[in-house]
Scaffold this motif. Sequence first.
Motif, PDB file in Angstrom:
ATOM      1  N   SER A 115      -4.641 -24.797 -27.509  1.00 34.35           N
ATOM      2  CA  SER A 115      -5.002 -25.768 -27.465  1.00 34.35           C
ATOM      3  C   SER A 115      -3.194 -26.569 -27.049  1.00 34.35           C
ATOM      4  N   GLU A 116      -2.083 -25.657 -27.319  1.00 35.03           N
ATOM      5  CA  GLU A 116      -1.000 -26.626 -26.737  1.00 35.03           C
ATOM      6  C   GLU A 116      -1.163 -25.924 -25.427  1.00 35.03           C
ATOM      7  N   GLN A 145      -0.549 -28.410 -22.582  1.00 39.73           N
ATOM      8  CA  GLN A 145       0.788 -28.526 -21.519  1.00 39.73           C
ATOM      9  C   GLN A 145       0.522 -28.471 -19.793  1.00 39.73           C
ATOM     10  N   GLN A 173      -5.070 -23.152 -31.987  1.00 37.56           N
ATOM     11  CA  GLN A 173      -3.269 -23.844 -31.808  1.00 37.56           C
ATOM     12  C   GLN A 173      -2.710 -23.593 -30.273  1.00 37.56           C
TER      13      GLN A 173
END
Length: 345
Positions: A263-264, A268, A260
Amino acid sequence: MKNLILIFLIISYTSAFAQTLPDITYQDYGYSKPLNKVTQMYYSIEYDNDSSVKNVEEVEKVTQAFNTNGNIESYENKSFLDESWAKSQSTYKQGHLHKQVWTHSNPYLNRTYTYVYDKQSRITEEKIHFKGGSKSHIKFRYKDSLLTEIEADIDGTQSVTERYYSAKGKLHKEIHRQKVPNEADIVTNYFYLEDKEILSFVEPQSYFYATAYLKDAMAHHSGEIKFKLIEDSTAQNKLLKGILRFDKEAPNDNLPFDLQAYSEQTLQAYKKNPKELKPYRMVLYLRDENNNITAEAEVDLKAGNIAGIGFFKTEFTDGKTTGTTEFSHKKLHLFEAMLEQTKLP
């Protein structure tokens, strides 16, 4: 838009040629409890100039049936675009997949798979016999309980894939070498986190792809976006540094981030560098309360809308059924809302 929805067809028709162990049980297909049948219906969507839905067209129907042991028994794929079709029938001996027979509307694609096992009941070879008499094979090699090497000769194309695991047995890298006559091998590196591919590139430094995974409010996998990185860019240089760190820490299960967080960070980076990271595929999923997929959508990234949707009807052995193959405008609107929430530039 029909070209985009054909991705569903391509995945269905080429999955049987994938150079990996075959999916056999319902768990391999992502289900947590035994099922009898899964029916999938895919639709393409055409829009008016005001972005309202102009036309919905059936594209493809896929049916998978499982036996009482929870293993795949048959598969059927039918295209409504050109009336092509594909079918497979699996047979088992002593609980092991023995043979898969594939027939197609194009007889050239007809083929039979047979399987060889070792004393630990692991598949060591997949033999492929085509209608015309030609033969191919995929060999699987293990170390302890882990699959470490895949050697393939598919219709004259030879390749070797090496798989690398962490100290805790988690797959973190694959190196795929495709043999090219009279030329250097084409070497592709794949990196994995929590059993999902996160990035890949062709040696020495080209064709970089990164994948970000989305989660819904229940922390279920709700989609993925695959990006292509512009070569010799700032983003690619940063990624190369990240790869070196990942390659060093992953074998020791010492990564400072999970899927996660990765992925973030990727999303960004894309929003800060939209000219260097180019999204080229996006898929979204809807799931029921038991985390079963009930619908998936292919996004037309250029137009910024939903190009097509697949609806899933799953029939479990306990008599329960989840999902439907009927087109649902409500679910289309849910996908549109999900797409809007990603806020792609």
